[in-house]
Design an enzyme around this catalytic site. Structure first.
Site, PDB file in Angstrom:
ATOM      1  CB  THR A  46      46.389  38.719  41.597  1.00 13.30           C
ATOM      2  OG1 THR A  46      45.904  39.668  40.388  1.00 13.30           O
ATOM      3  CG2 THR A  46      47.662  38.130  41.229  1.00 13.30           C
ATOM      4  CE1 TYR A 109      48.881  33.131  24.501  1.00 14.32           C
ATOM      5  CE2 TYR A 109      46.590  33.316  23.848  1.00 14.32           C
ATOM      6  CZ  TYR A 109      47.816  32.459  23.960  1.00 14.32           C
ATOM      7  OH  TYR A 109      48.038  31.851  22.856  1.00 14.32           O
ATOM      8  CE1 TYR A 135      47.042  45.162  39.752  1.00 14.82           C
ATOM      9  CE2 TYR A 135      45.647  43.236  39.520  1.00 14.82           C
ATOM     10  CZ  TYR A 135      46.885  43.782  40.080  1.00 14.82           C
ATOM     11  OH  TYR A 135      47.606  43.108  40.648  1.00 14.82           O
ATOM     12  NE  ARG A 140      50.706  38.889  39.851  1.00 17.77           N
ATOM     13  CZ  ARG A 140      50.719  37.709  40.280  1.00 17.77           C
ATOM     14  NH1 ARG A 140      50.483  36.693  39.665  1.00 17.77           N
ATOM     15  NH2 ARG A 140      51.274  37.155  41.661  1.00 17.77           N
ATOM     16  CE  LYS A 163      46.585  45.821  43.196  1.00 16.56           C
ATOM     17  NZ  LYS A 163      46.166  44.506  43.434  1.00 16.56           N
ATOM     18  CB  ILE A 206      44.887  47.407  46.478  1.00 22.44           C
ATOM     19  CG1 ILE A 206      43.724  48.457  46.327  1.00 22.44           C
ATOM     20  CG2 ILE A 206      44.320  45.974  46.507  1.00 22.44           C
ATOM     21  CD1 ILE A 206      43.082  48.508  44.891  1.00 22.44           C
TER      22      ILE A 206
END
Length: 292
Positions: A46, A109, A135, A140, A163, A206
Site C-alpha cells: 500500500t 470490492y 494482510y 481499506r 500483518k 511492517i
C-alpha cells in the site's frame, strides 16, 4: 520453524521524479535502511502506491530492491489482489525475480466469504510455493480474516505470518490462542500500537515511518525496558503524520531525506504548503531529540 523476521520490517515507498520511478533513490534507500538495522523490506504494498504502478514498474522495483539488498534481509512482495489468477501470476513473477516471500491482502470490492478467503489464499500459496504473509486491513478492504480462518490457514505449510492492521488486541489474543506462534508470526500493521503489540507477544511490525527512522523503530522492539520512553517522540511524529492518508505524509519525509521528489500519483495529492511546514517541524523536532 523460524519466523521470516522479528522486529521492524519497512513498507517501502516508491520514490518518483517527474512521475517516473526513481530507481537510484530506491538503491540508496535500501542501503540506508539496512545500515540502520531494518529487518525486512516489504515491496509493492500500500505504501508503495501499488495500484498506480504498472506491472513492468512493479517488476523493476522488485529487481532493484533485490539487487541492492544482496540477500542481507528478507524481501517480501505485495502480490495480492481481488483476482486470484492475477495474484498467482504476480506471485510467480516475484518468485522468479528472487523474492523471499509474498504478502497477500484480503480481496477488496469483489469480497468473499471466509470459506472463499481460505480457498483464495491457499490456491495462491500452493501454486507459488513461497512463504506467505496474510494482510488483514479491514479499514481499506472492508473485509477481515476471522481468527478461526487464520487458524485454518496457518496449517498450510506456506502460510507463515499475518500483518495485522486491525488495531484490535482482542483479535490478537484470540489468534494467539488458536495458532502456533513459534512458527506463525504476528506483525502489527499499525505504527502507533507497537509498544502494546510487542508487550502482548507480537513479533514485529511492517512499518511506514521506518522509511525514515528505521533504527529508532527497531530499538522499540529490542529495548523492552525503555520501550515506552523511546516511543514517546515517535508517537508525536506519528500524530503529525496523521494530517493525511498514508503514504502522502511519509513520501514528504522521504523526500526531505533525498529519496525522490515529493510526488505521489493520482488519485493521491500532496500535502499543501502549510501542512508540509508543520510536518517538517515535527520531523525536525524528532531528529533533534534523537541526536541528544
Amino acid at each position: 520453524m523460524a519466523h521470516l523476521f522479528e522486529g521492524t520490517g519497512v513498507a517501502l515507498i516508491t520514490p518518483f521524479v517527474e512521475n517516473e520511478v526513481d530507481y537510484d533513490a530506491i538503491r540508496r534507500q535500501v542501503d540506508f535502511l539496512i545500515e540502520q538495522n531494518i529487518q525486512s523490506l516489504v515491496v509493492n504494498g500500500t505504501t508503495a502506491e501499488n495500484p498506480t504502478l504498472t506491472n513492468d514498474e512493479k517488476d523493476q522495483v522488485l529487481k532493484t530492491v533485490i539487487d541492492a539488498n544482496q540477500s542481507r534481509v528478507p524481501v517480501i512482495v505485495g502480490t495480492g489482489t481481488n483476482n486470484t489468477q492475477q495474484s498467482i501470476e504476480a506471485s510467480l513473477r516475484a518468485k522468479e525475480l528472487g523474492a523471499d516471500a509474498i504478502m497477500l491482502i484480503t480481496p477488496y470490492y469483489l469480497k468473499t466469504s471466509q470459506r472463499g478467503l481460505i480457498q483464495h489464499f491457499e490456491t495462491i500459496a500452493n501454486q507459488t510455493k513461497l512463504p506467505v504473509v496474510l494482510y488483514n486491513v479491514p479499514s481499506r478492504t472492508n473485509s477481515t480474516i476471522e481468527p478461526e480462518t487464520i487458524q485454518t490457514l496457518s496449517k498450510n505449510e506456506y502460510i507463515v505470518a499475518l500483518k495485522d492492521a486491525t488495531n484490535d488486541f482482542e483479535y490478537l489474543k484470540e489468534i494467539q490462542s488458536l495458532v502456533d506462534t513459534d512458527s506463525f508470526a504476528l506483525y502489527s500493521g499499525n505504527d502507533d500500537n507497537i509498544t502494546t503489540y510487542y508487550d502482548k507477544g507480537g513479533h514485529g511490525v511492517i512499518s511506514v515511518v521506518a522509511n525514515v527512522i528505521p533504527q529508532a523503530m527497531q530499538d522499540i522492539y529490542t529495548d523492552s525496558n525503555e520501550r515506552a520512553s523511546r516511543f514517546k517522540p515517535i508517537e508525536a511524529l506519528l500524530d503529525a503524520m496523521s494530517v493525511d492518508i498514508n503514504p502522502i505524509p511519509i513520501k514528504y519525509l522521504a523526500a526531505l531525506e533525498g529519496f525522490g521528489n515529493y510526488e505521489v500519483r493520482l488519485p493521491l495529492v500532496p500535502l499543501n504548503q502549510s501542512e508540509q511546514t508543520e510536518l517538517k517541524h515535527a520531523y525536525n523536532q524528532f531528529k533533534e531529540g534523537a541526536q541528544e
